[in-house]
Design an enzyme around this catalytic site. Structure first.
Site, mmCIF file in Angstrom:
data_model
loop_
_atom_site.group_PDB
_atom_site.id
_atom_site.type_symbol
_atom_site.label_atom_id
_atom_site.label_comp_id
_atom_site.label_asym_id
_atom_site.label_seq_id
_atom_site.Cartn_x
_atom_site.Cartn_y
_atom_site.Cartn_z
ATOM 1 N N LEU A 1 -0.876 -3.953 -8.045
ATOM 2 C CA LEU A 1 -1.245 -3.733 -6.647
ATOM 3 C C LEU A 1 -0.047 -3.352 -5.800
ATOM 4 O O LEU A 1 -0.130 -2.477 -4.942
ATOM 5 C CB LEU A 1 -1.901 -4.994 -6.073
ATOM 6 C CG LEU A 1 -3.417 -5.125 -6.206
ATOM 7 C CD1 LEU A 1 -3.860 -6.514 -5.796
ATOM 8 C CD2 LEU A 1 -4.119 -4.078 -5.357
ATOM 9 N N VAL B 1 -8.181 -1.047 3.902
ATOM 10 C CA VAL B 1 -8.184 -1.125 2.439
ATOM 11 C C VAL B 1 -6.885 -1.702 1.890
ATOM 12 O O VAL B 1 -5.880 -1.806 2.597
ATOM 13 C CB VAL B 1 -8.443 0.271 1.820
ATOM 14 C CG1 VAL B 1 -9.778 0.803 2.261
ATOM 15 C CG2 VAL B 1 -7.326 1.248 2.203
ATOM 16 N N GLU B 2 -6.900 -2.049 0.597
ATOM 17 C CA GLU B 2 -5.748 -2.648 -0.102
ATOM 18 C C GLU B 2 -5.251 -3.900 0.610
ATOM 19 O O GLU B 2 -4.048 -4.154 0.698
ATOM 20 C CB GLU B 2 -4.605 -1.620 -0.223
ATOM 21 C CG GLU B 2 -4.906 -0.459 -1.145
ATOM 22 C CD GLU B 2 -4.519 -0.737 -2.585
ATOM 23 O OE1 GLU B 2 -4.351 -1.922 -2.927
ATOM 24 O OE2 GLU B 2 -4.410 0.220 -3.355
ATOM 25 N N GLY B 3 -6.137 -4.694 1.164
ATOM 26 C CA GLY B 3 -5.762 -5.878 1.929
ATOM 27 C C GLY B 3 -5.769 -5.552 3.401
ATOM 28 O O GLY B 3 -5.015 -4.693 3.860
ATOM 29 N N LEU C 1 -1.169 4.664 0.252
ATOM 30 C CA LEU C 1 -1.429 4.532 1.691
ATOM 31 C C LEU C 1 -0.230 4.915 2.543
ATOM 32 O O LEU C 1 -0.388 5.639 3.536
ATOM 33 C CB LEU C 1 -1.910 3.117 1.996
ATOM 34 C CG LEU C 1 -3.292 2.796 1.411
ATOM 35 C CD1 LEU C 1 -3.601 1.321 1.546
ATOM 36 C CD2 LEU C 1 -4.365 3.620 2.088
#
Length: 824
Positions: A374, A500-502, A382
């Site tokens: 991740l 997104v991604e947290g 991003l």
């Protein structure tokens, strides 16, 4: 001699020793020399003796381990063990997953800038640059974002084919498996360029090269899995997605409710041991078109087929699309940025253990695998997307502000617009430096857990700010959607990257400081590991070494914070040239302040600190801005200190420093233990806060760089798609800028003559003809002004539609059905 002199000498030597972090024996020797000098110079004898006794009381127990270990260290170890917050397996894995780079120096209170400046400047290989200039440029030229986002809600077939044929999905796949084998830096550059023309295209290419089957297989797959899947992923025969998020587990991935039960089942005609999966996933990018699904789930073995462990833990598997029982649902529609995204469902979907990523040996290790990968994904996709959008927003908005006129002036001449332009310029410059810095860390082989969260959070937030300011400046041009609009979709898509991604709120308040305070701190993790060793002399000695190193570290940071606060960090050793040395000194100051606040917070709050999200978020802001400022200085050094870039560097650094002081101020004013907050304020801000945001003069200089052709503007625009094609209105408008600047003197001359004349021509063409007849302008200048008018019209014009064109196809079908029924 005054009675106070020996004590002043004692304090002065102690302060100097703490500032420079001298070893204890060195401090004792210097103190002895100083007190001896006081004695020989007839200082008050009693005062000298008292100071010597104080020195001895401090020194003897600390120097003699036979006294220090049983009487000091062992009791403190017991106390530390009691207050040590319990470290869950999830947190332990997260802490051990990442590596520490220069961000560790920022937590030291005394950064070694040589570590940063000795890092090689990020450079692409010839092959990578050729790919950017060739296939990537061609893909951008093929892109019609209006057609993708409004007409098709998808890439056209020829673009899918081009992407697969040129191995855009295989950038991270090594060449031995048929991929391109590109570096993380090249991955960043490709995504950045694609994002400058279409976020749908960039996300389509970015996801397979980020968290997904390819990345996971490279790190953990069996040789059989790599040999089978990686070549197919590289050339596009397999389109991957990764299913992690579900309705009940978003940012909290450890709470995945999707499960798999170990059992016997049928696979390829045989009866094998496998897992029967039940899952409910959503927000899965590329799911509607994926042929290979990566799946995260919790694995159980209630029958004990694999052993005694019933809850095996989070595991990862690969599911071919045609596996019986998989239900790939309809598509989500993410904010008019219709990249392929949708839900996945499955009930008792059987797969053999060989479909677990890494095979049976990796069962239950999914969380560790996810955490390690991740951070790499967050470092690239991003931030790079934000960089491409931010850079494009900067250069095209600068050109638009020069071309668009109101009240007879370019709107970029108005100070209100200049404020927004300066923010755009500084933020785009910051995003570019930050995203490239983090990608370069991955390219060097690091796994930057903390920098990746910093880059993800701040690049996406700054990208949203750039989009907002660009929309404000463009006004109606940005609001009216259509083929001529190059901002609207970026504005609509900005919250997607935030989410997104947290989610960014969670990233800021929990992850940046929560992970950084332990992983980057020079002593905390070592103390924690020492405290968890088995009982015995070795445990006490290891804890002793780290504990007293930590105590000296904390005293040093208190002294350094006070000194920097009193002097405004205006003196002291620092790298850089005459222009940047002051910035390095400021960062030295705030590094000490961060370390002091972090130590104090962890000491007083212990395990409760993780629940003090406001404090954690503010200290995370300090760490983030220190890292961002470091990335800015590194970029400036790597580009050989270009003088033309100094307004952008100065604006960005001053903005970061101002944010640091705001964050520290808020943290100390709201510190849970109020008297301690007052003491920290006295140490960090003894003369009050002094940092201010960038001033108007600097902001005007930064804004003007965007509105004039120059080398700083060209450097900022490097790596984005600016070819002025029919499908790239932003590129066309940017290409007009040099001609517009050249035509402005002619335009002023013509308009002044026209204003003072009595001609009756009303149309622009007739006025130009009259100007040539009257001798105000030449025939060549008339052509120049006519071209200026055409460029201006192309710049400011917007689209309009027939109502039927705006109605959805489904609505039109329903209307047609009702008409058919009425006719019948």
């Amino acid at each position: 001699m005054s009675i106070a002199v020996p004590f002043l000498v004692f304090l002065l030597i102690a302060g100097i020793a703490a500032y420079h972090r001298l070893r204890l024996p060195t401090w004792i020797a210097l103190t002895a020399v100083g007190l001896m000098a006081c004695w020989l110079l007839d200082a008050n004898a009693t005062a000298v003796i008292v100071a010597a006794v104080i020195t001895a009381v401090i020194a003897v127990p600390l120097l003699l381990p036979q006294i220090r270990l049983p009487l000091i260290t062992k009791p403190l170890l017991g106390f530390y063990t009691r207050i040590l917050p319990p470290l869950s397996e999830t947190e332990r894995v997260a802490l051990e997953a990442g590596t520490v780079g220069f961000e560790g120096q920022l937590f030291s209170g005394k950064p070694d800038w040589k570590v940063l400046l000795d890092q090689p400047a990020p450079v692409l290989t010839e092959e990578e640059q050729a790919f950017l200039d060739g296939p990537c440029e061609e893909l951008c030229a093929m892109t019609n974002d209006w057609d993708i986002t409004h007409v098709r809600a998808d890439l056209p077939p020829e673009m899918w084919e081009f992407i697969k044929k040129n191995k855009f999905f295989g950038m991270i796949v090594p060449k031995e498996y048929g991929g391109l084998g590109f570096s993380a830096l090249a991955n960043h550059k490709v995504i950045q360029k694609l994002a400058s023309i279409s976020s749908v295209v960039s996300s389509t290419v970015g996801v397979p090269n980020s968290l997904g089957p390819a990345e996971l297989l490279l790190h953990y797959g069996t040789e059989e899995q790599k040999d089978h899947y990686l070549p197919r992923l590289a050339d596009g025969r397999e389109v991957p997605c990764f299913a992690l998020t579900g309705p009940w587990a978003g940012s909290d991935a450890t709470s995945i409710p999707d499960f798999g039960i170990v059992c016997m089942g049928e696979w390829n005609g045989g009866n094998v041991v496998g897992v029967k999966l039940t899952f409910d996933k959503r927000y899965i990018t590329l799911a509607p078109v994926a042929t290979l699904i990566g799946m995260a789930f919790r694995m159980y073995d209630p029958a004990g087929i694999l052993g005694d462990q019933r809850d095996i833990g989070i595991s990862l598997a690969l599911l071919p699309r045609d596996t019986p029982g998989i239900d790939i649902g309809r598509r989500h529609f993410p904010l008019n940025s219709p990249f392929q995204n949708g839900p996945l469902h499955g009930h008792e979907v059987f797969i053999p253990l060989s479909q677990l990523i890494g095979g049976e040996a990796q069962a239950g290790k999914g969380w560790q695998m996810l955490v390690e990968v991740l951070s790499i994904g967050r470092s690239i996709t991003l931030p790079s997307t934000a960089s491409g959008g931010g850079k494009m927003g900067a250069v095209v908005t600068g050109a638009y502000a020069r071309i668009r006129k109101q009240f007879g002036l370019s709107i970029g001449r108005f100070e209100g617009v200049q404020e927004a332009l300066a923010r755009i310029a500084g933020n785009a410059y910051t995003i570019s430096a930050l995203s490239e810095s983090t990608a370069a860390a991955v390219a060097r082989g690091e796994n930057p857990a903390v920098p990746s969260t910093i880059a993800k959070y701040h690049c996406t937030e700054l990208g949203r700010q750039v989009a907002q300011d660009a929309m404000d400046i463009h006004g109606g041009k940005g609001i009216i959607l259509g083929p001529k609009n190059y901002l609207g979709r970026s504005w609509q898509a900005a919250p997607i990257a935030i989410t997104v991604e947290g989610a960014n709120i969670m990233t800021r308040s929990l992850m940046i400081f929560g992970q950084g305070a332990i992983l980057c701190h020079p002593w905390v993790l070592k103390e924690m590991k020492a405290a968890m060793l088995p009982d015995g002399p070795g445990r006490v000695r290891e804890f002793d070494r780290n504990l007293f190193g930590h105590i000296g570290f904390a005293i040093s940071n208190a002294v350094r914070s006070l000194w920097f606060g009193l002097t405004g960090a205006s003196i002291g050793k620092a790298p850089g040239d005459a222009y940047t040395r002051r910035y390095y000194r400021k960062l030295n100051r705030y590094s000490s302040a961060l370390a002091l606040c972090a130590d104090t917070s962890m000491l007083l709050l212990g395990g409760k600190l993780k629940f003090k999200e406001s404090l954690s978020g503010r200290l995370g802001d300090v760490l983030s801005q220190l890292y961002i400022a470091s990335a800015l200085l590194k970029r400036y050094e790597d580009q050989r200190r270009p003088e033309a870039d100094q307004p952008l560097l100065a604006w960005s650094i001053l903005n970061a420093v101002h944010k640091i002081e705001l964050a520290l101020s808020d943290a100390l004013r709201n510190f849970p233990v109020r008297p301690v907050g007052w003491l920290l304020w006295a140490l960090i801000f003894p003369l009050g806060r002094r940092a201010t945001p960038p001033g108007d003069r600097l902001s005007r200089r930064a804004a003007s760089l965007l509105m004039t052709p120059n080398e700083a503007r060209d450097r900022l625009a490097e790596g984005i798609f600016l070819t002025p094609t029919q499908n790239n209105p932003a590129g066309r408008i940017n290409s007009y800028l040099p001609a517009v600047v050249l035509a402005e003197p002619v335009e002023r001359k013509f308009l002044k003559a026209l204003k003072n004349s009595d001609i009756e021509a009303l149309t622009f063409a007739e006025q130009l003809d009259e100007g040539v007849r009257e001798g105000w302008i030449t025939a060549d200048e008339r052509g120049q002004l006519q071209a200026l008018r055409e460029m201006t019209i192309d710049t400011i014009s917007v689209d309009d539609f027939d109502t039927g064109e705006l109605r959805s196809a489904g609505y039109q079908r329903r209307c047609a059905n009702r008409d058919d029924l009425a006719t019948a």
